[in-house]
Design a protein around this motif. Structure first.
Motif, PDB file in Angstrom:
ATOM      1  N   PRO A 197      16.519  31.622  10.895  1.00  0.00           N
ATOM      2  CA  PRO A 197      15.999  30.164  10.430  1.00  0.00           C
ATOM      3  C   PRO A 197      14.630  29.837  10.611  1.00  0.00           C
ATOM      4  N   THR A 198      14.151  29.082   9.853  1.00  0.00           N
ATOM      5  CA  THR A 198      12.649  28.763  10.333  1.00  0.00           C
ATOM      6  C   THR A 198      12.579  27.948  11.232  1.00  0.00           C
ATOM      7  N   GLY A 199      11.209  27.820  11.827  1.00  0.00           N
ATOM      8  CA  GLY A 199      11.071  26.984  12.973  1.00  0.00           C
ATOM      9  C   GLY A 199      11.085  25.385  12.698  1.00  0.00           C
ATOM     10  N   ALA A 200      10.626  25.021  11.629  1.00  0.00           N
ATOM     11  CA  ALA A 200      10.824  23.822  10.938  1.00  0.00           C
ATOM     12  C   ALA A 200      12.253  23.407  10.844  1.00  0.00           C
ATOM     13  N   PHE A 201      13.095  24.086  10.399  1.00  0.00           N
ATOM     14  CA  PHE A 201      14.556  23.792  10.264  1.00  0.00           C
ATOM     15  C   PHE A 201      15.102  23.569  11.892  1.00  0.00           C
ATOM     16  N   ILE A 202      14.689  24.438  12.618  1.00  0.00           N
ATOM     17  CA  ILE A 202      15.221  24.265  14.023  1.00  0.00           C
ATOM     18  C   ILE A 202      14.725  23.149  14.637  1.00  0.00           C
ATOM     19  N   GLY A 203      13.555  22.831  14.488  1.00  0.00           N
ATOM     20  CA  GLY A 203      12.922  21.611  14.957  1.00  0.00           C
ATOM     21  C   GLY A 203      13.467  20.504  14.311  1.00  0.00           C
ATOM     22  N   ALA A 204      13.601  20.220  12.942  1.00  0.00           N
ATOM     23  CA  ALA A 204      14.376  19.211  12.464  1.00  0.00           C
ATOM     24  C   ALA A 204      15.677  18.924  12.860  1.00  0.00           C
ATOM     25  N   SER A 205      16.338  19.894  12.936  1.00  0.00           N
ATOM     26  CA  SER A 205      17.834  19.999  13.531  1.00  0.00           C
ATOM     27  C   SER A 205      17.768  19.281  14.907  1.00  0.00           C
ATOM     28  N   TRP A 206      16.993  19.879  16.114  1.00  0.00           N
ATOM     29  CA  TRP A 206      16.944  19.300  17.025  1.00  0.00           C
ATOM     30  C   TRP A 206      16.591  17.827  17.352  1.00  0.00           C
ATOM     31  N   ILE A 207      15.749  17.352  16.316  1.00  0.00           N
ATOM     32  CA  ILE A 207      15.068  16.320  16.628  1.00  0.00           C
ATOM     33  C   ILE A 207      15.966  15.341  15.734  1.00  0.00           C
ATOM     34  N   ALA A 208      16.688  15.713  14.696  1.00  0.00           N
ATOM     35  CA  ALA A 208      18.005  14.872  14.090  1.00  0.00           C
ATOM     36  C   ALA A 208      19.181  14.628  14.954  1.00  0.00           C
ATOM     37  N   TYR A 232      17.683  42.505  15.447  1.00  0.00           N
ATOM     38  CA  TYR A 232      16.383  43.078  15.308  1.00  0.00           C
ATOM     39  C   TYR A 232      15.795  42.521  16.821  1.00  0.00           C
ATOM     40  N   PRO A 233      16.239  43.256  17.968  1.00  0.00           N
ATOM     41  CA  PRO A 233      15.898  42.919  19.020  1.00  0.00           C
ATOM     42  C   PRO A 233      14.232  43.021  19.302  1.00  0.00           C
ATOM     43  N   ASP A 234      13.707  44.060  18.778  1.00  0.00           N
ATOM     44  CA  ASP A 234      12.206  44.142  18.809  1.00  0.00           C
ATOM     45  C   ASP A 234      11.475  42.824  18.593  1.00  0.00           C
ATOM     46  N   GLN A 235      12.114  42.180  17.279  1.00  0.00           N
ATOM     47  CA  GLN A 235      11.230  41.002  17.133  1.00  0.00           C
ATOM     48  C   GLN A 235      11.451  39.908  18.138  1.00  0.00           C
ATOM     49  N   HIS A 236      12.287  39.932  19.042  1.00  0.00           N
ATOM     50  CA  HIS A 236      12.240  38.794  19.921  1.00  0.00           C
ATOM     51  C   HIS A 236      11.970  39.250  21.406  1.00  0.00           C
ATOM     52  N   GLN A 237      11.151  40.312  21.652  1.00  0.00           N
ATOM     53  CA  GLN A 237      10.870  40.562  23.014  1.00  0.00           C
ATOM     54  C   GLN A 237       9.768  39.313  23.403  1.00  0.00           C
ATOM     55  N   ALA A 238       9.235  38.912  22.740  1.00  0.00           N
ATOM     56  CA  ALA A 238       8.141  37.891  23.333  1.00  0.00           C
ATOM     57  C   ALA A 238       9.077  36.685  23.494  1.00  0.00           C
ATOM     58  N   ALA A 239       9.935  36.219  22.985  1.00  0.00           N
ATOM     59  CA  ALA A 239      10.544  35.110  23.241  1.00  0.00           C
ATOM     60  C   ALA A 239      11.106  34.965  24.423  1.00  0.00           C
ATOM     61  N   LYS A 240      11.221  33.856  25.105  1.00  0.00           N
ATOM     62  CA  LYS A 240      11.754  33.535  26.295  1.00  0.00           C
ATOM     63  C   LYS A 240      13.431  33.131  26.172  1.00  0.00           C
ATOM     64  N   PRO A 241      13.916  33.705  27.299  1.00  0.00           N
ATOM     65  CA  PRO A 241      15.725  33.481  27.298  1.00  0.00           C
ATOM     66  C   PRO A 241      15.881  32.026  27.212  1.00  0.00           C
ATOM     67  N   GLY A 242      16.882  31.590  26.015  1.00  0.00           N
ATOM     68  CA  GLY A 242      17.109  30.067  26.572  1.00  0.00           C
ATOM     69  C   GLY A 242      16.221  29.355  25.705  1.00  0.00           C
ATOM     70  N   TYR A 243      15.141  29.914  24.793  1.00  0.00           N
ATOM     71  CA  TYR A 243      14.160  28.903  24.621  1.00  0.00           C
ATOM     72  C   TYR A 243      14.678  27.978  23.576  1.00  0.00           C
ATOM     73  N   LEU A 244      15.780  27.774  23.272  1.00  0.00           N
ATOM     74  CA  LEU A 244      16.278  26.457  22.292  1.00  0.00           C
ATOM     75  C   LEU A 244      16.898  25.651  23.226  1.00  0.00           C
ATOM     76  N   GLY A 245      17.179  25.890  24.485  1.00  0.00           N
ATOM     77  CA  GLY A 245      17.711  24.838  25.454  1.00  0.00           C
ATOM     78  C   GLY A 245      19.202  24.827  25.447  1.00  0.00           C
ATOM     79  N   GLY A 246      19.729  25.816  24.982  1.00  0.00           N
ATOM     80  CA  GLY A 246      21.364  25.763  25.002  1.00  0.00           C
ATOM     81  C   GLY A 246      21.789  27.228  25.074  1.00  0.00           C
ATOM     82  N   PRO A 247      23.065  27.297  25.071  1.00  0.00           N
ATOM     83  CA  PRO A 247      23.907  28.629  25.095  1.00  0.00           C
ATOM     84  C   PRO A 247      23.813  29.379  23.772  1.00  0.00           C
ATOM     85  N   GLU A 248      24.014  30.342  23.693  1.00  0.00           N
ATOM     86  CA  GLU A 248      24.129  30.979  22.383  1.00  0.00           C
ATOM     87  C   GLU A 248      25.660  31.069  22.026  1.00  0.00           C
ATOM     88  N   LEU A 249      26.099  30.193  20.920  1.00  0.00           N
ATOM     89  CA  LEU A 249      27.416  30.347  20.453  1.00  0.00           C
ATOM     90  C   LEU A 249      27.851  31.389  19.767  1.00  0.00           C
TER      91      LEU A 249
END
Length: 154
Positions: free
Chosen positions: A10-21, A137-154
């Motif tokens: 999902p795009t960052g915009a959709f992720i952000g819009a979902s959390w804001i909503a 695609y784990p190589d695309q997520h190497q720079a991302a911090k664990p739990g960057y969405l603020g919740g558990p992976e469901l």
């Protein structure tokens, strides 16, 4: 099943819009509940129905998605998830119908509830899509911090 189509990120915009909503829907509902001139037990009812509805929506979304991805889901669990969501909607409707509130206040709670239900499903979908994308695609997520969405992976 095509892995690429099924595991779109999902795009960052959709992720952000979902959390804001979700945050906005919850804030509207809770601010209204906090400021309401009603007995504490009535506030407790509306709070419980709200939390029950959010949990039921996430549970149903997960069960439906599991089934679509051919992950085993029992019919009883799927039925309970549907029942819980419909029960929360019915309880809110009955509570608001019988409440001594202005029609605008009733609409306020209804919109906050509906917005939060929709948003919590979108947030859960995004978390799951990101987890699936990360697994493929784990190589695309190497720079991302664990739990960057603020919740558990469901």
């Amino acid at each position: 099943m095509s892995q690429v189509n099924q595991l779109g990120k999902p795009t960052g915009a959709f992720i952000g819009a979902s959390w804001i909503a979700l945050g906005l829907g919850m804030a509207v509902y809770f601010i209204g509940l906090w400021n309401a001139k009603m007995e504490l037990n009535e506030k407790g009812f509306y709070l419980t129905v709200f939390l029950f509805g959010l949990f039921a929506a996430v549970s149903l979304q997960k069960a439906v998605r599991d089934k679509a991805e051919e992950i085993p889901v029992t019919s009883i669990y799927l039925g309970i998830a549907w029942f819980a969501l419909l029960a929360s909607l019915l309880l809110l409707a009955i509570g608001l119908w019988n409440a001594e509130l202005l029609l605008s206040e009733k609409g306020f709670y209804g919109i906050g509830f509906a917005m939060s239900l929709f948003a919590v499903v979108a947030v859960q979908k995004n978390i799951r899509d990101l987890a699936a994308h990360k697994a493929v695609y784990p190589d695309q997520h190497q720079a991302a911090k664990p739990g960057y969405l603020g919740g558990p992976e469901l």
